[in-house]
Design an enzyme around this catalytic site. Structure first.
Site, short mmCIF file in Angstrom:
data_model
loop_
_atom_site.label_atom_id
_atom_site.label_comp_id
_atom_site.label_asym_id
_atom_site.label_seq_id
_atom_site.Cartn_x
_atom_site.Cartn_y
_atom_site.Cartn_z
N HIS A 1 0.84 -1.20 0.00
CA HIS A 1 0.00 0.00 0.00
C HIS A 1 0.87 1.26 0.00
CE1 HIS A 1 -3.41 -2.62 0.91
NE2 HIS A 1 -2.64 -3.16 1.84
N SER B 1 16.89 15.26 -21.21
CA SER B 1 15.83 16.27 -21.29
C SER B 1 16.32 17.38 -22.19
CB SER B 1 15.51 16.82 -19.89
OG SER B 1 14.74 18.00 -19.98
#
Length: 458
Positions: free
Chosen positions: A172, A296
């Site tokens: 979780h 990038s």
């Protein structure tokens, strides 16, 4: 297609990614389909010629047989172009193959005499379904299967190499009982291996039984022959499994089974891609830089996990196609409709995007290094994960409400080693319980993860 042509390709598989699927192109392209159709038609003529009970078929000598076999084995781009020229007139792709072969047979008088045995008793689907069977068989065996096996082998090696490297689990998204990096990778390898085994065991079916699957024309011409047995011999000779119960078409159920199997394999790989992407983001892995590459366009420092993202995206495309094939191909109106034809022509595209995805994941893995310092620091900052061990040992010694006590002192807290030792003292544990817990650390609380990571896949 030349390099200059690639930029005009409508689909990415035939354009941007062409170099990655060049091994598939001769197999799953229209050229490949034509080649397998020619192979089936030639094999059928040779099969009939060797059937002693068909006395009307003039026996072929070894040179005749060699020429027929060579038509299939030497099939090239010029042959494919000739079939397309014939098809422009016939407006029927399989009939164009028949006429192409008759032209070839006409080059040798002894073959010219038997050219009406080409396509004898056949409906187009006899040729098509077996051609697609051969296409699928070769695409899988020559391209997809080796790549899928390479993924499993690579992950198994990673698992073995990192079998004992302790790592924090997250359930979780929250800190959970420790594991080892190798064990978590082995989980994926085992899942992939299970699906790979199922996919490889899907029988590739073929039918060769005439217009509606009953050998109607065959039995009118030769009522004394056992056509179902002859048909089975022929299909098996092609390397396929005979399906005797069909309409005009082989019903494609095996393609649905294969598609679903590939989808499951792919979905497991996508799950892995996303997990690795996440682990890279928290620096459990370091990406090696490649000189000259740009991460990038504006942020020079970046090395993006593009290979895992590329794999994820291509799996999505592949599974969308495979899902449609699985649901559509199993459905055909009455004894046959043609809606499967255009769908089947996209098998190669689905296989190509599978291949691109597999290669991308393998490439991404080849550029990763484990970052044990970060993994260890994360684990050492999470002593609260030992609460499970403490309350379990307390249960062994029949202490009252162990879970509730640990919940009170640990829930929602980050514990240090000092906090952990203080809690042990406060709990007033029996001596044997204290002995079992005082030397426990997040790093050695990994159960049998290392052994599981090293176990051989079945």
């Amino acid at each position: 297609m030349t390099d200059a042509d690639l930029v005009f390709a409508i689909g990415a598989a035939d354009g941007r990614y062409r170099s990655k699927v060049s091994d598939l192109a001769p197999i799953v392209s229209e050229f490949g389909l034509m080649k397998y159709r020619v192979e089936v038609e030639c094999a059928w003529v040779l099969f009939l010629s060797r059937c002693e009970d068909i006395r009307e078929f003039t026996r072929l000598d070894s040179d005749d047989e060699a020429m027929i076999a060579a038509i299939a084995t030497t099939f090239d781009a010029s042959d494919a172009a000739r079939i397309k020229t014939i098809e422009a007139t016939t407006n029927h792709d399989v009939k164009a193959v028949e006429y192409f072969l008759k032209e070839k047979f006409a080059q040798r008088p002894s073959l010219q005499a038997v050219n009406e045995w080409i396509h004898f008793g056949c409906t187009s689907e006899d040729i098509n379904n077996t051609a697609y069977g051969l296409m699928i068989k070769n695409a899988c065996e020559q391209s997809l299967w080796p790549q899928m096996q390479s993924l499993i082998d690579t992950l198994s090696t990673w698992a073995n190499d990192n079998a004992e490297l302790p790592m924090l689990s997250r359930t979780h998204g929250q800190t959970a009982s420790p594991t080892t990096l190798g064990k978590e990778i082995k989980n994926v390898a085992a899942r992939l291996e299970r699906q790979f085994t199922q996919v490889r065991n899907v029988p590739l079916l073929g039918k060769f039984n005439g217009a509606v699957g009953n050998f109607n024309a065959h039995l009118v011409a030769f009522p004394e022959l056992d056509w179902p047995s002859l048909s089975e011999q022929f299909v098996r000779g092609l390397g396929l499994t005979n399906n005797i119960w069909t309409t005009q078409i082989e019903p494609h159920d095996y393609i649905a089974e294969l598609s679903h199997g590939l989808m499951r394999f792919n979905q497991i790989l996508l799950d892995f891609d996303r997990d690795i992407w996440s682990y890279i983001s928290i620096e459990y892995f370091k990406q090696r830089k490649v000189e000259g590459e740009t991460g990038s366009s504006t942020m020079p420092h970046k090395i993006n996990p593009i290979d895992f993202e590329n794999s994820e995206g291509n799996i999505g495309i592949a599974n969308a196609l495979l899902d449609h094939m699985a649901s559509k191909l199993a459905v055909s109106r009455w004894q046959r409709d043609l809606s499967d034809s255009t769908v089947l022509r996209n098998l190669g595209t689905a296989f190509a995007h599978c291949s691109i995805a597999y290669q991308a994941t393998l490439k991404g893995l080849s550029r990763l290094d484990v970052n044990p310092e970060v993994i260890a620091a994360d684990l050492d900052n999470s002593w609260e994960v030992l609460a499970e061990a403490v309350q379990t040992v307390m249960r062994k010694f029949a202490m009252a409400e162990p879970y509730e006590l640990l919940k009170t002192v640990t829930r929602g807290r980050r514990l240090s080693e000092e906090n952990y030792q203080e809690i042990l003292v406060e709990l007033a544990l029996p001596e044997l319980a204290m002995h079992a817990l005082k030397d426990l650390t997040p790093s050695n609380y990994t159960g049998c993860a290392a052994k599981l990571a090293r176990r051989e896949l079945k």
